[in-house]
Design an enzyme around this catalytic site. Structure first.
Site, PDB file in Angstrom:
ATOM      1  N   ASP A  69       0.873  -1.157   0.000  1.00 26.21           N
ATOM      2  CA  ASP A  69       0.000   0.000   0.000  1.00 26.21           C
ATOM      3  C   ASP A  69       0.911   1.207   0.000  1.00 26.21           C
ATOM      4  OD1 ASP A  69      -2.724   0.832  -0.133  1.00 26.21           O
ATOM      5  OD2 ASP A  69      -2.415   1.789   1.795  1.00 26.21           O
ATOM      6  N   SER A  70       0.538   2.176  -0.778  1.00 25.69           N
ATOM      7  CA  SER A  70       1.463   3.288  -0.964  1.00 25.69           C
ATOM      8  C   SER A  70       0.690   4.556  -1.251  1.00 25.69           C
ATOM      9  CB  SER A  70       2.395   2.976  -2.132  1.00 25.69           C
ATOM     10  OG  SER A  70       1.631   2.678  -3.291  1.00 25.69           O
ATOM     11  N   ASP A 155       3.476  10.594 -10.434  1.00 24.33           N
ATOM     12  CA  ASP A 155       4.839  10.693 -10.993  1.00 24.33           C
ATOM     13  C   ASP A 155       5.106  11.989 -11.782  1.00 24.33           C
ATOM     14  OD1 ASP A 155       5.776   8.384  -9.872  1.00 24.33           O
ATOM     15  OD2 ASP A 155       5.478   7.134 -11.642  1.00 24.33           O
TER      16      ASP A 155
HETATM   17  P1  IMP Z   1      -2.709   2.050  -3.508  1.00 22.25           P
HETATM   18  O1  IMP Z   1      -2.967   1.347  -4.797  1.00 22.25           O
HETATM   19  O2  IMP Z   1      -3.780   1.970  -2.518  1.00 22.25           O
HETATM   20  O3  IMP Z   1      -1.351   1.688  -2.951  1.00 22.25           O
HETATM   21  O4  IMP Z   1      -2.692   3.590  -3.868  1.00 22.25           O
HETATM   22  C1  IMP Z   1      -1.560   4.119  -4.332  1.00 22.25           C
HETATM   23  C2  IMP Z   1      -1.843   5.474  -4.941  1.00 22.25           C
HETATM   24  O5  IMP Z   1      -0.783   6.333  -4.504  1.00 22.25           O
HETATM   25  C3  IMP Z   1      -1.760   5.392  -6.455  1.00 22.25           C
HETATM   26  O6  IMP Z   1      -3.014   5.286  -7.055  1.00 22.25           O
HETATM   27  C4  IMP Z   1      -1.055   6.688  -6.789  1.00 22.25           C
HETATM   28  O7  IMP Z   1      -2.001   7.722  -6.870  1.00 22.25           O
HETATM   29  C5  IMP Z   1      -0.163   6.933  -5.592  1.00 22.25           C
HETATM   30  N1  IMP Z   1       1.163   6.292  -5.804  1.00 22.25           N
HETATM   31  C6  IMP Z   1       1.694   5.217  -5.166  1.00 22.25           C
HETATM   32  N2  IMP Z   1       2.893   4.899  -5.650  1.00 22.25           N
HETATM   33  C7  IMP Z   1       3.148   5.785  -6.628  1.00 22.25           C
HETATM   34  C8  IMP Z   1       4.239   5.955  -7.541  1.00 22.25           C
HETATM   35  O8  IMP Z   1       5.242   5.218  -7.568  1.00 22.25           O
HETATM   36  N3  IMP Z   1       4.122   6.986  -8.383  1.00 22.25           N
HETATM   37  C9  IMP Z   1       3.066   7.819  -8.413  1.00 22.25           C
HETATM   38  N4  IMP Z   1       2.006   7.680  -7.642  1.00 22.25           N
HETATM   39  C10 IMP Z   1       2.040   6.679  -6.733  1.00 22.25           C
END
Ligand code: IMP
Length: 197
Positions: A69-70, A155
């Protein structure tokens, strides 16, 4: 050993497969397991969400599952959008809608206060309940306008520390080396051997 990547995000699957390619794990995408269904990411932290995804997928497939999760944490917005990064401009918002909303929120913020970071938490979970986790952070700053076509999400509006290009102007290899996900996975790889024995 087989492992399922617990995400349907195409950008992330591509990056994770590449990052895991030298690890000898047979990586299967979540699409191969329709029994898993939708997993609601309703946690207050990246760890809670990653754990929920990894545990649910592992329990429903009987295989090791790796979830991440990010999101983006912006200093001037007190850490927002954080766990709401994917839906910052509303449920079902596109990447472009999300980063344009961010640029709008930040339009009066001066250069020196535009610090931000991507954060990623990864969890590898085994069907017997054993798990390991890892976290990675990538510091940088928010631009005033989008640049670049590569990558995904925020990004085009994020310049990593030590560079002048946005993340969307880096090659995948360059991004993987410095990214929050690359760093988290590097740590996870060291810890995952505990789960393979
Ligand atoms: P997740 O899928 O719940 O982890 O949500 C991650 C969201 O954070 C993504 O939809 C992006 O909007 C943002 N995000 C996470 N990692 C990145 C990355 O490497 N580059 C750009 N946006 C990111």
């Amino acid at each position: 050993m087989k492992a399922v990547i617990a995400t349907r995000n195409k950008g992330k699957i591509k990056e994770l497969k590449e990052l895991l390619s030298d690890f000898g794990l047979d990586i299967l995408p979540l699409d191969h397991f329709p029994q898993v269904g939708e997993i609601v990411e309703d946690g207050d932290t990246f760890f809670e969400n990653a754990m929920k995804k990894a545990k649910t997928v592992s329990e429903k497939t009987g295989l090791m599952a790796i979830a991440d999760d990010s999101g983006l944490e912006v200093d001037a917005l007190k850490g927002a959008p954080g766990v709401y990064s994917a839906r910052y401009a509303g449920e079902g918002a596109t990447d472009e809608q999300n980063y344009l909303k961010l640029l709008d929120e930040m339009k009066d913020v001066p250069e020196e206060k535009r610090g931000a970071q991507f954060r990623c938490v990864m969890v590898a979970y085994r069907p017997d309940g054993r798990w390991v986790s890892a976290e990675g952070v990538c510091r940088g700053r928010i631009t005033y306008s989008p640049r670049g076509e590569k990558g995904f999400g925020y990004d085009p509006v994020f310049v990593p520390e030590g560079d002048t290009r946005t993340m969307a102007e880096l090659t995948r290899e360059e991004k993987n080396k410095i990214s929050h996900r690359g760093k988290a996975l590097g740590i996870l790889k060291e810890k995952i051997s505990e789960l393979l024995s």
